[in-house]
Design a protein around this motif. Structure first.
Motif, short mmCIF file in Angstrom:
data_model
loop_
_atom_site.label_atom_id
_atom_site.label_comp_id
_atom_site.label_asym_id
_atom_site.label_seq_id
_atom_site.Cartn_x
_atom_site.Cartn_y
_atom_site.Cartn_z
N TYR A 56 0.86 -1.20 0.00
CA TYR A 56 0.00 0.00 0.00
C TYR A 56 0.89 1.24 0.00
N ARG A 57 0.58 2.18 -0.89
CA ARG A 57 1.38 3.38 -1.04
C ARG A 57 0.62 4.62 -0.57
N GLU A 58 1.33 5.49 0.08
CA GLU A 58 0.74 6.74 0.54
C GLU A 58 1.65 7.86 0.08
N TYR A 59 1.04 8.88 -0.54
CA TYR A 59 1.80 10.00 -1.08
C TYR A 59 1.34 11.31 -0.48
N ARG A 60 2.28 12.24 -0.41
CA ARG A 60 1.94 13.59 -0.05
C ARG A 60 1.12 14.17 -1.21
N ASP A 61 0.12 14.97 -0.91
CA ASP A 61 -0.78 15.48 -1.95
C ASP A 61 -0.03 16.22 -3.05
N SER A 62 0.95 17.02 -2.68
CA SER A 62 1.65 17.83 -3.68
C SER A 62 2.50 16.98 -4.61
N GLY A 63 2.76 15.72 -4.21
CA GLY A 63 3.59 14.87 -5.04
C GLY A 63 2.82 13.88 -5.89
N LYS A 64 1.53 13.77 -5.65
CA LYS A 64 0.74 12.79 -6.41
C LYS A 64 0.81 13.06 -7.90
N VAL A 67 5.49 11.65 -8.30
CA VAL A 67 6.43 10.75 -7.64
C VAL A 67 5.84 9.34 -7.57
N ALA A 68 6.75 8.38 -7.52
CA ALA A 68 6.32 6.99 -7.41
C ALA A 68 7.31 6.26 -6.51
N ILE A 69 6.78 5.56 -5.53
CA ILE A 69 7.63 4.81 -4.61
C ILE A 69 7.51 3.33 -4.93
N ALA A 77 15.33 -2.71 -0.18
CA ALA A 77 15.55 -1.41 -0.80
C ALA A 77 14.22 -0.72 -1.10
N VAL A 78 14.27 0.59 -1.12
CA VAL A 78 13.12 1.39 -1.50
C VAL A 78 13.61 2.48 -2.46
N TYR A 79 12.76 2.81 -3.43
CA TYR A 79 13.13 3.76 -4.46
C TYR A 79 12.07 4.86 -4.56
N LEU A 80 12.51 6.03 -4.97
CA LEU A 80 11.58 7.13 -5.19
C LEU A 80 11.88 7.75 -6.54
N GLN A 81 10.96 7.57 -7.47
CA GLN A 81 11.08 8.20 -8.78
C GLN A 81 10.37 9.54 -8.73
N MET A 82 11.08 10.60 -9.04
CA MET A 82 10.49 11.93 -9.01
C MET A 82 10.58 12.54 -10.41
N ASN A 83 9.46 13.00 -10.91
CA ASN A 83 9.39 13.61 -12.23
C ASN A 83 8.88 15.04 -12.11
N SER A 84 9.09 15.80 -13.17
CA SER A 84 8.62 17.20 -13.21
C SER A 84 9.02 17.95 -11.95
N LEU A 85 10.30 17.87 -11.62
CA LEU A 85 10.77 18.49 -10.38
C LEU A 85 10.55 19.99 -10.42
N GLN A 86 10.17 20.53 -9.26
CA GLN A 86 9.87 21.94 -9.12
C GLN A 86 10.79 22.54 -8.05
N PRO A 87 10.94 23.84 -8.04
CA PRO A 87 11.83 24.47 -7.05
C PRO A 87 11.49 24.06 -5.61
N GLU A 88 10.21 23.89 -5.33
CA GLU A 88 9.83 23.54 -3.96
C GLU A 88 10.20 22.11 -3.59
N ASP A 89 10.69 21.35 -4.54
CA ASP A 89 11.16 19.99 -4.24
C ASP A 89 12.58 19.99 -3.69
N THR A 90 13.23 21.13 -3.74
CA THR A 90 14.59 21.23 -3.20
C THR A 90 14.57 20.97 -1.71
#
Length: 123
Positions: A56-64, A67-69, A77-90
């Motif tokens: 079961y996956r749970e995401y922060r609303d702003s990342g839905k 991002v994909a876990i 191991a666990v992985y986090l794929q992040m796409n369309s990165l924005q300045p607030e992702d820093t």
């Protein structure tokens, strides 16, 4: 002793993608969940995504949608794929592992953190 080692952080152009990895090693009992949290300068640490033992996956609303876990049970191991990165992702991204252990007499819960990996939007 459980150790979490993160990798994959770096500087990314706006709209770019990044894949974070975290591998756990050591004496791990039953893993209940693994996840990613982040902490931007001057802000509190916040949840990005978590995946539990059932998948079961749970995401922060702003990342839905961005991002994909995912997990590799064999590698702990666990992985986090992040796409369309924005300045607030820093932020510094931290890997988290929650585990438990039950005996005849008691039950125990464990919470482990990695040292973090920096993700920076180059804008």
């Amino acid at each position: 002793q459980v150790r979490l080692v993160e990798s994959g952080g770096g500087v990314v152009q706006p709209g770019g993608s990044l894949r974070l990895s975290c591998v756990a090693s050591g004496s791990i009992f039953t893993i209940d969940s693994m996840g990613w949290y982040r902490q931007a300068p001057g802000k509190q640490r916040e949840k990005v995504a978590v995946i539990d033992s059932r998948g079961y996956r749970e995401y922060r609303d702003s990342g839905k949608g961005r991002v994909a876990i995912s997990r590799d049970h064999a590698k702990n191991a666990v992985y986090l794929q992040m796409n369309s990165l924005q300045p607030e992702d820093t932020a510094v991204y931290y890997c988290n592992l929650e585990a438990s252990h039950t005996t005849e007499l008691d039950s125990y819960e464990y919470d482990y953190w990695g040292q973090g990996t920096q993700v920076t939007d180059s804008s």
